[in-house]
Every structure is written in C-alpha cells, then in structure tokens.
Motif scaffolding. Structure first.
Motif, PDB file in Angstrom:
ATOM      1  N   TYR A  24       0.832  -1.205   0.000  1.00 24.58           N
ATOM      2  CA  TYR A  24       0.000   0.000   0.000  1.00 24.58           C
ATOM      3  C   TYR A  24       0.867   1.256   0.000  1.00 24.58           C
ATOM      4  N   HIS A  25       1.920   1.264   0.821  1.00 23.16           N
ATOM      5  CA  HIS A  25       2.766   2.460   0.906  1.00 23.16           C
ATOM      6  C   HIS A  25       3.745   2.568  -0.255  1.00 23.16           C
ATOM      7  N   MET A  26       4.051   1.451  -0.903  1.00 15.67           N
ATOM      8  CA  MET A  26       4.935   1.497  -2.067  1.00 15.67           C
ATOM      9  C   MET A  26       4.227   2.060  -3.293  1.00 15.67           C
ATOM     10  N   GLU A  27       2.931   1.922  -3.337  1.00 15.73           N
ATOM     11  CA  GLU A  27       2.191   2.235  -4.560  1.00 15.73           C
ATOM     12  C   GLU A  27       1.888   3.716  -4.754  1.00 15.73           C
ATOM     13  N   ASN A  28       2.212   4.544  -3.761  1.00 16.03           N
ATOM     14  CA  ASN A  28       2.064   5.992  -3.874  1.00 16.03           C
ATOM     15  C   ASN A  28       0.632   6.439  -3.568  1.00 16.03           C
ATOM     16  N   PRO A  29       0.462   7.362  -2.624  1.00 11.59           N
ATOM     17  CA  PRO A  29      -0.894   7.817  -2.251  1.00 11.59           C
ATOM     18  C   PRO A  29      -1.671   8.441  -3.396  1.00 11.59           C
ATOM     19  N   ASP A  30      -0.976   8.959  -4.413  1.00 11.36           N
ATOM     20  CA  ASP A  30      -1.698   9.501  -5.563  1.00 11.36           C
ATOM     21  C   ASP A  30      -2.463   8.414  -6.301  1.00 11.36           C
ATOM     22  N   VAL A  31      -2.015   7.169  -6.154  1.00 16.40           N
ATOM     23  CA  VAL A  31      -2.683   6.037  -6.783  1.00 16.40           C
ATOM     24  C   VAL A  31      -3.663   5.385  -5.810  1.00 16.40           C
ATOM     25  N   THR A  32      -3.207   5.139  -4.586  1.00 16.76           N
ATOM     26  CA  THR A  32      -4.014   4.341  -3.656  1.00 16.76           C
ATOM     27  C   THR A  32      -5.305   5.043  -3.243  1.00 16.76           C
ATOM     28  N   LYS A  33      -5.327   6.373  -3.290  1.00 18.59           N
ATOM     29  CA  LYS A  33      -6.569   7.052  -2.911  1.00 18.59           C
ATOM     30  C   LYS A  33      -7.692   6.762  -3.900  1.00 18.59           C
ATOM     31  N   MET A  34      -7.324   6.303  -5.113  1.00 23.86           N
ATOM     32  CA  MET A  34      -8.336   5.896  -6.076  1.00 23.86           C
ATOM     33  C   MET A  34      -8.329   4.381  -6.272  1.00 23.86           C
ATOM     34  N   ALA A  35      -7.637   3.680  -5.388  1.00 23.91           N
ATOM     35  CA  ALA A  35      -7.540   2.230  -5.485  1.00 23.91           C
ATOM     36  C   ALA A  35      -7.939   1.611  -4.155  1.00 23.91           C
ATOM     37  N   CYS A  36      -6.943   1.137  -3.372  1.00 26.20           N
ATOM     38  CA  CYS A  36      -7.246   0.439  -2.108  1.00 26.20           C
ATOM     39  C   CYS A  36      -8.149   1.254  -1.183  1.00 26.20           C
ATOM     40  N   GLU A  37      -7.878   2.570  -1.092  1.00 26.84           N
ATOM     41  CA  GLU A  37      -8.598   3.394  -0.117  1.00 26.84           C
ATOM     42  C   GLU A  37     -10.091   3.494  -0.424  1.00 26.84           C
ATOM     43  N   VAL A  38     -10.464   3.309  -1.677  1.00 28.32           N
ATOM     44  CA  VAL A  38     -11.878   3.425  -2.033  1.00 28.32           C
ATOM     45  C   VAL A  38     -12.696   2.366  -1.308  1.00 28.32           C
ATOM     46  N   CYS A  39     -12.191   1.131  -1.293  1.00 27.45           N
ATOM     47  CA  CYS A  39     -12.925   0.052  -0.620  1.00 27.45           C
ATOM     48  C   CYS A  39     -12.610   0.000   0.877  1.00 27.45           C
ATOM     49  N   HIS A  40     -11.321   0.101   1.225  1.00 29.16           N
ATOM     50  CA  HIS A  40     -10.951   0.046   2.641  1.00 29.16           C
ATOM     51  C   HIS A  40     -11.472   1.264   3.400  1.00 29.16           C
ATOM     52  N   GLY A  41     -11.901   2.293   2.665  1.00 23.23           N
ATOM     53  CA  GLY A  41     -12.488   3.474   3.304  1.00 23.23           C
ATOM     54  C   GLY A  41     -13.790   3.192   4.015  1.00 23.23           C
ATOM     55  N   ILE A  42     -14.345   1.986   3.855  1.00 22.50           N
ATOM     56  CA  ILE A  42     -15.545   1.616   4.600  1.00 22.50           C
ATOM     57  C   ILE A  42     -15.266   1.629   6.099  1.00 22.50           C
ATOM     58  N   ALA A  92      22.816  -1.210   1.072  1.00 19.37           N
ATOM     59  CA  ALA A  92      22.050  -0.933   2.294  1.00 19.37           C
ATOM     60  C   ALA A  92      20.561  -0.887   1.973  1.00 19.37           C
ATOM     61  N   GLN A  93      19.766  -1.494   2.861  1.00 23.66           N
ATOM     62  CA  GLN A  93      18.337  -1.589   2.612  1.00 23.66           C
ATOM     63  C   GLN A  93      17.637  -0.252   2.835  1.00 23.66           C
ATOM     64  N   ASP A  94      16.623  -0.046   2.044  1.00 24.96           N
ATOM     65  CA  ASP A  94      15.807   1.156   2.168  1.00 24.96           C
ATOM     66  C   ASP A  94      15.116   1.195   3.528  1.00 24.96           C
ATOM     67  N   THR A  95      15.078   2.336   4.176  1.00 26.46           N
ATOM     68  CA  THR A  95      14.398   2.479   5.475  1.00 26.46           C
ATOM     69  C   THR A  95      13.261   3.481   5.370  1.00 26.46           C
ATOM     70  N   SER A  96      12.663   3.539   4.190  1.00 29.38           N
ATOM     71  CA  SER A  96      11.547   4.462   4.001  1.00 29.38           C
ATOM     72  C   SER A  96      10.318   3.948   4.713  1.00 29.38           C
ATOM     73  N   LYS A  97       9.266   4.741   4.675  1.00 28.70           N
ATOM     74  CA  LYS A  97       8.022   4.384   5.353  1.00 28.70           C
ATOM     75  C   LYS A  97       7.451   3.071   4.846  1.00 28.70           C
ATOM     76  N   SER A  98       7.781   2.715   3.597  1.00 28.83           N
ATOM     77  CA  SER A  98       7.195   1.513   3.022  1.00 28.83           C
ATOM     78  C   SER A  98       7.799   0.236   3.568  1.00 28.83           C
ATOM     79  N   THR A  99       8.947   0.321   4.254  1.00 27.10           N
ATOM     80  CA  THR A  99       9.610  -0.914   4.683  1.00 27.10           C
ATOM     81  C   THR A  99       9.905  -0.981   6.177  1.00 27.10           C
ATOM     82  N   LYS A 100       9.921   0.134   6.870  1.00 27.69           N
ATOM     83  CA  LYS A 100      10.278   0.073   8.291  1.00 27.69           C
ATOM     84  C   LYS A 100       9.060  -0.202   9.155  1.00 27.69           C
ATOM     85  N   ASN A 101       9.302  -0.675  10.364  1.00 22.87           N
ATOM     86  CA  ASN A 101       8.197  -0.875  11.315  1.00 22.87           C
ATOM     87  C   ASN A 101       7.731   0.453  11.847  1.00 22.87           C
ATOM     88  N   PRO A 102       6.444   0.593  12.154  1.00 17.54           N
ATOM     89  CA  PRO A 102       5.931   1.869  12.669  1.00 17.54           C
ATOM     90  C   PRO A 102       6.504   2.160  14.048  1.00 17.54           C
TER      91      PRO A 102
END
Length: 422
Positions: free
Chosen positions: A154-172, A412-422
C-alpha cells in the motif's frame, strides 16, 4: 385550404407546442418545483429550493426514497452538533456535508453498533495502515494490535494512486473527524437508500471482486448465482426486514447469507457474525467463538438444504483451507530462509520472489478458501490450487538456483516508510 397554408399552420403549431414545453420546463426549474417535492418534510423544503436547481439528481433520488416517504428531512441526516469537528454553517443551518455512522446511529442505533463491531469498520482501514493511523485508545477499543505493521505494498504504490484504489474500498472503515469509523454509504448508496439495492449482490461486488477476493465472480459461478441470474427479477426485493424466507427468495444473495434476517436467522450488520474462519491472512485461522458463528450461518443454509448437505460442505471446505495453509507455509519458509541467509534482499517486495510468495497466499490461497465455502469449484481448482502449486514449484526452482550461486552482496536496505516498522 391550399397546401401552402396547411403546411404553414402545421409548422406554426409545432413551434407553439415546443415553445410551451420549453416555458413549462423553464418555469419548473426556476420555481424549484419537482415531481417528488411533495415527499419532502420539515427543513427538507428549505434545502429543496436550492438543491432542486444545483443538484436535481440528488433531489430526485431522495424524493423517491423511504426516508422521504417516512418524512425524514435532509437535516435529520445532515444535522451537525454545535462545535463538532465536521459541522459547518450552511445557510444558517449547522450541518455535516457527509454524514457518518454517528449521524446514522440517531435513528439506527443497533445497526450502527453492529457495523462498528464488524471487520467493515476500523479493521478494514487498519488492514492497510496498521497501527499508525490509530490512537492507543482506538486500538484498544477495536482490539487491534499496537505493533501491527502497515501494508508495505500500500505504501509502495504511492498515495496519488491508492486514494483511487485500495482506499476506495478500505475506506468503509476509515476514521471520521467526529470520532466514528466507517461509511454506511459504501453499501447504502445516497440518497435513495434503497432496500432492494442493498440486498442485491452487485453492491457487494463493487469491492469484493478481482484476483485477491473474487467473491462476486465466485457467486456468479455458483448455483446460487445462476438462480439469481435466472429468477432474481421475480424475487421480492422490497419485502419488509425480518420477513425474508425461501418463499420470496429461492436462492441466497450475499446479503441473505451474511446480513439479512432470513428464516430463523436474525439479521445483523456485523458481517463476521456468520463466519467461522478468518480467511484473508496468510494463515487462515478460526475466529473467536467460531462454533457459534458457524451455527449462525448454517441456520441460513438450513432454510433450503438438508443438515447432512450443510455438514459435508463445511467438512470439505475446512480441508481446502488447511491445504491452502500448508502450501502457503511452505512458500513462506522458503522465502524466510533465503532472507535469513542473506541470499535475497531482506526488505519487503524488494525482489520478484517476494511478489511470488505474496500471490501464493494473497491471491491463490484466498481464492481456494473463498471458492470452497461459496461453491465455486473453478476458483478452488484452476484459479486456486493449480496456480498455487505452479507458483510453489517455480519458487522451489528459484530457491535451488539461488543457492547454487552462493551468498551475494546487497546495498544498504531502504528504510523508508514503506519498509520500516511503525
């Protein structure tokens, strides 16, 4: 009368007729009149004077609804609490533009509470965001883990995409500014709030379809779906709640199996009340109090089927789930060992092996499980176990090939929001 005069009179009559029709339409529009306006009650009349011009489609839908018929006004649903986070002043009315389950609970308290306890509520949003979108109080309230990791894909796919994808259904289950969670209008489309529409499988199919949860396609393949396609136009879609039985529905829809009061089964807005398994995780697990949930669903089944038939279906479906779990566990063990031994990158979705492992459970494994309980043999077989075994074989071949080449060096592994623990 000569032909020239006759044609002139005909043309003149046509022009006058069109002019009168145009004037009447213009007058109705300007005056705010609407053929359904008589159904509006209370402050609905005030809203009508503007919205019949600015959003006439909404006016028409509402005017034909049970809400309008029962004298529920616009402000009954849109009324905002003074000082509320979602409340705005709209022409001297304190309203919320998009009502939340908190608004709906004023008239539908039991249904709102049942929905709030369901997987359609906060857990649906949690499935993609993890604990990061919730306060400690909310996590405790909904029984959600404080260490739950957000969905890497979800975080790898970019919020510009997911707001019209996963978020539409999970927004329930998305959190609202008034402290509530969820969106009733995902199932009960505004502004008609049609009972028939909410009972038909098409509304569920707006989210429950596709490669990872093809319930719509499975239903259409099943004999239940065939009956719906053949006889559904004769069923009593507007029968009062609490009265449904095999007398007016010769086969179930999604709502009848999971929500509606049907025969001896009481109604519920908690879509998990009749489910004995949690089928979506990598390893499917029985739900708490699963025996009661299973009896709840079987009560619906027994309206049409013999007990022996129902028991056989559940016994066989349980075995499909267990086989799916076993294959997924094998795939996950292969991938974990490769990562632990640093033979592939450790970050999530950093190699094609991660995507392969994901599909073995998230697509193929789920399809097997759903198909088994919903009578969709093609999804158990060719979209399920066959593709799962094919991908598992390919994964084992990749594993052998990687091991033959020995350890590798990775950056070195990426430590962006898409891969690190919250």
């Amino acid at each position: 009368m000569n032909k020239t005069v006759m044609w002139r009179n005909l043309v003149l009559a046509l022009v006058v007729t069109l002019a009168v029709a145009f004037f009447l339409n213009w007058w109705n529009f300007k005056s705010g009149s609407n053929p359904v306006a008589k159904n509006f009650a209370g402050n609905g009349g005030n809203c009508l004077s503007c919205h019949n011009q600015t959003t006439p489609g909404v006016v028409k839908q509402y005017g034909e609804s049970k809400h309008a018929e029962n004298k529920v006004s616009c402000l009954d649903c849109h009324r905002g609490d003074s000082g509320g986070k979602l409340t705005v002043n709209h022409y001297d009315n304190q309203i919320v533009f998009k009502p939340t389950p908190l608004n709906c609970s004023r008239c539908h308290p039991a249904q709102s509470q049942q929905f709030d306890h369901s997987r359609h509520s906060a857990p649906a949003w949690y499935a993609q965001t993890g604990a990061t979108a919730f306060t400690d109080k909310q996590l405790k309230q909904y029984g959600l883990s404080s260490t739950g990791k957000y969905n890497d894909l979800y975080h790898m796919e970019n919020p510009d995409v997911t707001k019209m994808a996963c978020e539409v259904c999970h927004g329930i289950g998305k959190p609202n500014g008034d402290g509530s969670f969820g969106d009733c209008t995902k199932c009960h489309l505004t502004h008609s709030f049609s009972l028939a529409q909410a009972r038909k499988p098409e509304i569920c199919g707006s989210c429950h379809l596709g490669p990872d949860h093809p319930q719509k396609e499975i239903y259409e393949e099943s004999l239940h779906g065939v009956q719906y396609a053949d006889k559904g136009n004769t069923w009593d879609w507007n029968a009062p709640a609490g009265t449904l039985s095999s007398k007016n529905f010769s086969a179930p829809t999604c709502a009848i199996c999971h929500i509606s009061a049907f025969g001896a089964a009481p109604g519920t807005h908690n879509v998990g009340d009749r489910l004995s398994w949690m089928l979506t995780p990598a390893q499917a697990v029985k739900r708490p109090d699963w025996q009661t949930h299973r009896l709840n669903m079987q009560t619906v089944c027994l309206e049409c089927h013999a007990n022996s038939f129902v028991q056989d279906l559940y016994d066989n479906a349980d075995k499909v789930v267990q086989q799916s779990n076993s294959n997924v566990a094998t795939a996950q063990t292969i991938i974990k060992n490769l990562k632990d031994q640093k033979l592939v990158p450790s970050a999530p979705f950093s190699s094609s092996i991660d995507f392969k492992g994901f599909e073995i459970w998230h697509h193929e494994g789920r399809r097997m499980r759903f198909g088994a309980f919903m009578n969709g043999p093609d999804y158990v077989q060719w979209h399920g176990i066959y593709e799962q075994l094919l991908d598992l074989t390919e994964l084992k071949e990749w594993d052998a090939d990687i091991r033959s080449k020995g350890p590798r060096q990775f950056t070195a592994q990426d430590t962006s929001k898409s891969t690190k623990n919250p």
